[in-house]
Design a protein around this motif. Structure first.
Motif, PDB file in Angstrom:
ATOM      1  N   LEU A 187       0.735  -0.894  -0.223  1.00 33.72           N
ATOM      2  CA  LEU A 187       0.005  -0.302  -0.169  1.00 33.72           C
ATOM      3  C   LEU A 187       0.621   1.215  -0.058  1.00 33.72           C
ATOM      4  O   LEU A 187       0.714   2.183  -0.803  1.00 33.72           O
ATOM      5  CB  LEU A 187      -0.999  -0.305   1.260  1.00 33.72           C
TER       6      LEU A 187
ATOM      7  N   ASN B 226       0.962   4.221  -3.202  1.00 34.28           N
ATOM      8  CA  ASN B 226       0.550   5.532  -2.471  1.00 34.28           C
ATOM      9  C   ASN B 226       1.716   6.497  -3.179  1.00 34.28           C
ATOM     10  O   ASN B 226       0.971   7.674  -3.465  1.00 34.28           O
ATOM     11  CB  ASN B 226       0.521   5.546  -0.915  1.00 34.28           C
TER      12      ASN B 226
ATOM     13  N   LEU C 160      -3.517   6.857   1.685  1.00 35.56           N
ATOM     14  CA  LEU C 160      -3.280   5.799   2.550  1.00 35.56           C
ATOM     15  C   LEU C 160      -3.804   5.749   3.667  1.00 35.56           C
ATOM     16  O   LEU C 160      -4.392   4.890   3.983  1.00 35.56           O
ATOM     17  CB  LEU C 160      -1.864   6.407   2.344  1.00 35.56           C
TER      18      LEU C 160
ATOM     19  N   VAL D  53      -7.579   4.375   3.055  1.00 34.02           N
ATOM     20  CA  VAL D  53      -7.275   3.565   2.266  1.00 34.02           C
ATOM     21  C   VAL D  53      -7.275   2.502   4.080  1.00 34.02           C
ATOM     22  O   VAL D  53      -8.275   1.331   3.955  1.00 34.02           O
ATOM     23  CB  VAL D  53      -5.995   3.129   1.878  1.00 34.02           C
TER      24      VAL D  53
ATOM     25  N   LEU E 183      -5.946  -1.479  -5.682  1.00 31.55           N
ATOM     26  CA  LEU E 183      -6.092  -0.607  -5.044  1.00 31.55           C
ATOM     27  C   LEU E 183      -6.971   0.685  -6.298  1.00 31.55           C
ATOM     28  O   LEU E 183      -6.642   1.574  -7.692  1.00 31.55           O
ATOM     29  CB  LEU E 183      -4.933   0.322  -5.124  1.00 31.55           C
TER      30      LEU E 183
END
Length: 637
Positions: free
Chosen positions: A519, A523, A537, A540, A591
């Protein structure tokens, strides 16, 4: 006896549409391909004589052949659903270990020492200490704590109602049949007798229970009996008890308990009767007739449903808020659900994983609806309840699909039927579910055609006569520009899923080892390209807290809880080896970023993700792809 890895292999083979490679099975079990092949060999030995055989398909992998259905079914009943009673199998993955330890702690009368548990599981003290941290978090959802005493160990501590809820969740695996051999003092015959007692009484008193509600009540009565035998009783506040004893369902609960007491020769105190009455109160379903529906749709519930659907509309633009059937269904569902929430009573959802995997858009809508309900009522909506909301929302989404249906077109060709068929097959392959090609015809018969159910015509020749539907003129051998014209007509506000992908946002076969690393990498890449807000982030992770976005089959589709981008796109990352994502293994990460105030119809994108999640073969091909071109060839489907 099957070990945990064999169970996973057998379940995968049972549901696979195509042969599965040993590499894929190895990744699922987080072992080497060599170990996976040995597991398959051992499993085949166990299956021998049980009506099934694992066949090797040259160059493709393994598939399950069933040559005697009854024998195989008997084998599944005896073996697949056999528990780990007696510690005959050792949990391997962190998820298995944690579930095993929770069961051990819940079933233990006294303290359990960490050293003994570590030795029992063949793991280090530090590993089990890490597991205990995760266990504390899981138990905290039930307001249960772990009491730690020097030289004694650990013991669960909490309200008896909460302990029982937790036992129902962990001792009875939601993916297994509800009868498990953990409660030694109660036999299968006894369970069946309890079931018959419940069914007789609810039939006499015309109380309707869903299958899930029936299973929950059965489980809890079995647990109640077991706990009473051990000297434990539920305690409720006196004012709560008074309110429950005044309800009609309390009288029904008394009748059920009276027969159970007679069968087991045990006395249920009034608090236990009240507890069963809560089940009947919390899970009863009103008759579906309009008159009753109108009665149960009180203003507060109606307002709650309206708020929830407006929030779903605002975030996902599904156009469901005017669906009368959905509004009725949610009102009927939420009225008794509010009663469950009031008593902190969980309703187990054995379908949760299937809902997340097969209906990701509906589940996302369920989360949005759940958040709206939480904000309005200050009641915490758990993941299982989100799953139930998603069932109603998913049914509405499917209804809408049936109403809208695909676009219908007619092909006209002047070069002969051979060319017309070529156009037919090309369009069918390119647009699939979005286009229904009703047929092909020659120009000279066109004036006699009934265009009532036709949306447009695709023609390889100019059409000079007046007809009541649009005509898209194309080349006899379709070019990309022709396909684009047809796509624009079919999709209108929709977009094909691959239009949300771009080459510089597809990252293949990375060697990250944690969810956080993946992630953070994605990002950083998106921030470098100035595609997202600085707090992507954080948004998320906020979404992950509500429910992990790993949907099974090695796929995760993370996304921010609120939109953080100016346009809609998907950033893809595949991994060399699977990583742990919550309680699942993941090797494909998509994502998803939806643009702020989006009016796009994202149904087809979620549908495609659903197809990917559902196919182990597709996932395996995607994670193997070494180039963007290879990846897109598979992703387009």
């Amino acid at each position: 006896m099957l070990n945990s890895r064999m169970k996973i292999i057998l379940r995968e083979l049972m549901t696979a549409e195509a042969p599965i490679s040993s590499n894929y099975l190895a990744n699922l079990n987080q072992v080497s391909s060599r170990t996976a092949r040995q597991d398959i060999k051992d499993l085949n030995g166990i299956l021998s004589g049980s009506g099934a055989l694992i066949e090797s398909v040259m160059g493709k992998g393994y598939r399950l052949g069933i040559n005697h259905d009854k024998l195989f079914r008997d084998f599944l009943k005896e073996t697949l659903h056999d528990s780990d009673k007696g510690n005959q199998e050792i949990p391997r993955t962190p998820e298995e270990r944690i579930n095993y330890l929770i069961k051990r702690l819940l079933l233990s009368e006294g303290f359990l020492k960490l050293d003994d548990l570590a030795e029992e599981l063949y793991i280090s003290k530090s590993t089990i200490q890490n597991d205990i941290k995760e266990i504390r978090k899981k138990l905290a959802r039930y307001k249960i704590t772990l009491e730690s005493r020097p030289n004694y160990g650990l013991k669960v501590k909490g309200n008896e109602v909460k302990l029982r809820f937790c036992m129902a969740e962990y001792i009875f695996d939601r993916n297994e049949p509800i009868i498990e051999p953990y409660l030694d003092s109660i036999s299968q015959a006894d369970i069946e007798e309890i079931s018959q007692i419940i069914m007789r009484k609810i039939k006499v008193h015309q109380i309707t229970l869903s299958d899930i509600a029936m299973n929950n009540l059965l489980i809890h009565i079995a647990i109640a009996y077991n706990r009473i035998e051990s000297g434990y009783h539920v305690s409720l506040q006196q004012e709560d008890l008074k309110e429950i004893t005044d309800q009609y369902e309390y009288e029904v609960a008394k009748e059920i308990v009276k027969e159970v007491e007679h069968h087991f020769q045990v006395n249920f105190p009034s608090t236990e009767i009240a507890y069963i009455a809560i089940h009947l109160l919390g899970t009863k379903i009103a008759s579906q007739s309009d008159s009753v529906v109108e009665q149960v749709m009180d203003p507060e519930i109606m307002e709650l449903v309206t708020i929830a659907l407006e929030k779903v509309e605002e975030k996902l633009n599904l156009e469901l808020k005017d669906d009368k059937e959905l509004v009725f269904a949610l009102c009927l569902h939420l009225k008794p659900a509010i009663n469950r929430f009031r008593y902190d009573m969980n309703l187990r959802n054995p379908m949760l994983e299937d809902i997340k995997k097969n209906y990701p858009l509906a589940f996302e809508a369920g989360i949005i609806a759940g958040i709206a309900i939480e904000e309005h009522t200050s009641i915490k909506i758990d993941e299982g309840e989100v799953g139930y909301l998603a069932i109603h929302l998913g049914a509405a989404i499917e209804r809408k699909k049936l109403t809208l249906g695909p676009k219908r077109c007619l092909i006209v060709c002047g070069s002969g039927m051979g060319t017309a068929k070529l156009i037919y097959y090309k369009l069918n392959a390119q647009f699939g579910q979005f286009l229904d090609i009703v047929g092909t015809t020659e120009y000279y018969t066109l004036s006699q055609y009934n265009f009532e159910d036709i949306d447009f015509i695709v023609s390889s020749i100019p059409i000079s006569i007046n007809i009541p539907v649009p005509v898209i003129e194309v080349n006899a051998i379709l070019r990309n520009s022709d396909l684009l014209k047809i796509e624009n007509r079919i999709m209108k506000n929709k977009q094909l899923v691959y239009s949300y992908l771009q080459k510089d946002l597809v990252f293949l076969q990375k060697n990250f080892t944690t969810k956080e690393a993946v992630l953070e990498f994605l990002n950083e890449e998106l921030l470098k390209k100035d595609l997202v807000d600085d707090d992507l982030l954080e948004a998320v992770y906020e979404r992950e807290k509500i429910a992990p976005t790993a949907f099974g089959n090695l796929v995760a589709v993370p996304h921010p809880i609120t939109p953080k981008s100016a346009r809609t796109f998907i950033a893809i990352c595949t991994l060399e080896k699977p990583i742990q994502w919550g309680e699942k293994s993941v090797q494909f990460v998509g994502l998803l970023c939806v643009k702020k105030d989006s009016q796009e119809d994202l149904q087809n994108m979620y549908d495609r993700f659903g197809q990917i999640i559902d196919s182990s073969t597709v996932v395996e091909q995607l994670v193997k792809a070494g180039t963007y071109e290879e990846f897109m060839k598979v992703f387009r489907g």
